[in-house]
Design a protein around this motif. Structure first.
Motif, mmCIF file in Angstrom:
data_model
loop_
_atom_site.group_PDB
_atom_site.id
_atom_site.type_symbol
_atom_site.label_atom_id
_atom_site.label_comp_id
_atom_site.label_asym_id
_atom_site.label_seq_id
_atom_site.Cartn_x
_atom_site.Cartn_y
_atom_site.Cartn_z
ATOM 1 N N GLU A 100 0.768 -1.178 0.133
ATOM 2 C CA GLU A 100 -0.108 -0.031 0.153
ATOM 3 C C GLU A 100 0.949 1.402 -0.114
ATOM 4 O O GLU A 100 0.430 2.248 -0.265
ATOM 5 C CB GLU A 100 -1.027 -0.042 1.192
ATOM 6 N N SER A 101 2.135 1.268 0.381
ATOM 7 C CA SER A 101 2.902 2.181 0.274
ATOM 8 C C SER A 101 3.632 2.676 -1.054
ATOM 9 O O SER A 101 4.282 1.528 -1.719
ATOM 10 C CB SER A 101 4.188 2.137 1.328
ATOM 11 N N PRO A 102 3.697 3.797 -1.436
ATOM 12 C CA PRO A 102 4.640 4.177 -2.717
ATOM 13 C C PRO A 102 6.165 3.518 -2.524
ATOM 14 O O PRO A 102 6.827 3.133 -3.528
ATOM 15 C CB PRO A 102 4.404 5.442 -2.868
ATOM 16 N N ALA A 103 6.588 3.868 -1.168
ATOM 17 C CA ALA A 103 8.001 3.565 -1.137
ATOM 18 C C ALA A 103 8.356 1.783 -1.577
ATOM 19 O O ALA A 103 9.312 1.619 -1.988
ATOM 20 C CB ALA A 103 8.345 3.712 0.221
ATOM 21 N N PHE A 104 7.377 1.076 -1.130
ATOM 22 C CA PHE A 104 7.614 -0.318 -1.385
ATOM 23 C C PHE A 104 7.631 -0.597 -3.248
ATOM 24 O O PHE A 104 8.570 -1.435 -3.267
ATOM 25 C CB PHE A 104 6.340 -0.967 -0.963
ATOM 26 N N TRP A 105 6.954 0.121 -3.829
ATOM 27 C CA TRP A 105 6.861 -0.038 -5.155
ATOM 28 C C TRP A 105 8.092 0.359 -5.667
ATOM 29 O O TRP A 105 8.998 -0.174 -6.626
ATOM 30 C CB TRP A 105 5.854 0.374 -5.859
ATOM 31 N N THR A 106 8.765 1.672 -4.924
ATOM 32 C CA THR A 106 10.198 2.027 -5.491
ATOM 33 C C THR A 106 11.171 1.155 -5.253
ATOM 34 O O THR A 106 12.046 0.813 -5.978
ATOM 35 C CB THR A 106 10.459 3.343 -4.707
ATOM 36 N N VAL A 107 11.306 0.726 -3.875
ATOM 37 C CA VAL A 107 12.279 -0.331 -3.543
ATOM 38 C C VAL A 107 12.290 -1.721 -4.229
ATOM 39 O O VAL A 107 13.049 -2.175 -5.024
ATOM 40 C CB VAL A 107 12.144 -0.963 -2.025
ATOM 41 N N LEU A 108 10.768 -2.190 -4.523
ATOM 42 C CA LEU A 108 10.721 -3.308 -5.190
ATOM 43 C C LEU A 108 11.108 -2.937 -6.975
ATOM 44 O O LEU A 108 11.974 -3.918 -7.373
ATOM 45 C CB LEU A 108 9.212 -3.806 -5.711
ATOM 46 N N GLY A 109 11.066 -2.004 -7.482
ATOM 47 C CA GLY A 109 11.748 -1.470 -8.809
ATOM 48 C C GLY A 109 13.046 -1.685 -9.045
ATOM 49 O O GLY A 109 13.633 -1.869 -9.651
ATOM 50 N N LEU A 110 13.405 -0.937 -7.722
ATOM 51 C CA LEU A 110 15.091 -0.866 -7.573
ATOM 52 C C LEU A 110 15.532 -2.491 -7.701
ATOM 53 O O LEU A 110 16.585 -2.736 -8.216
ATOM 54 C CB LEU A 110 15.336 0.004 -6.529
ATOM 55 N N ASP A 111 15.049 -3.191 -6.932
ATOM 56 C CA ASP A 111 15.534 -4.533 -6.796
ATOM 57 C C ASP A 111 15.275 -5.325 -8.123
ATOM 58 O O ASP A 111 16.338 -5.976 -8.440
ATOM 59 C CB ASP A 111 14.322 -5.259 -5.989
ATOM 60 N N GLN A 112 14.068 -4.859 -8.899
ATOM 61 C CA GLN A 112 14.212 -5.427 -10.061
ATOM 62 C C GLN A 112 15.331 -4.967 -10.950
ATOM 63 O O GLN A 112 15.989 -5.764 -11.839
ATOM 64 C CB GLN A 112 12.675 -5.515 -10.776
#
Length: 127
Positions: A100-112
């Motif tokens: 639910e957090s935008p930061a989660f998606w940023t970190v996931l994107g950086l991971d990928q």
């Protein structure tokens, strides 16, 4: 870029998809990746990716045994490390571990992104 390099990259991307987004990534692996512990399932996850990269490299380019083993080793070490670091960053930080957090998606994107940059490195090593 040669046809062989394009085929190799497509094969590596497919291997990554299979290792991260199918049942080859078990619930136990996903749970461990979320917190960075225990490390055993993350090691197993890295090993799955190494085997898939080995299959992709062998099928698309067959660079010889030593390069194949090197590609698998690079994938194992980096995949484990990236996933472990992401899990440790998210552990106890709801903004980094909640979809639910935008930061989660940023970190996931950086991971990928990190994973795909490693795959580019492997392709350069092989070709």
């Amino acid at each position: 870029m040669t046809g062989r390099a394009i085929w190799l990259m497509a094969s590596l991307f497919l291997a990554h998809f299979l290792g991260d987004f199918t049942r080859l990534s078990t619930n136990r692996m996903q749970e461990a990746k979320a917190t960075g512990r225990p490390v055993g399932p993350i090691v197993a996850h890295g090993a799955v990716h190494a085997v898939l990269v080995g299959i992709a490299v062998a099928a698309a380019a067959w660079p010889g045994v030593s390069v194949l083993v090197a590609a698998m080793g690079v994938e194992f070490v980096t995949h484990f490390g990236i996933d472990w670091i992401r899990g440790r960053l998210g552990d106890g930080r709801p903004t980094l571990s909640s979809p639910e957090s935008p930061a989660f998606w940023t970190v996931l994107g950086l991971d990928q992104l990190a994973h795909y940059l490693v795959l580019l490195w492997i392709a350069a090593l092989v070709c």
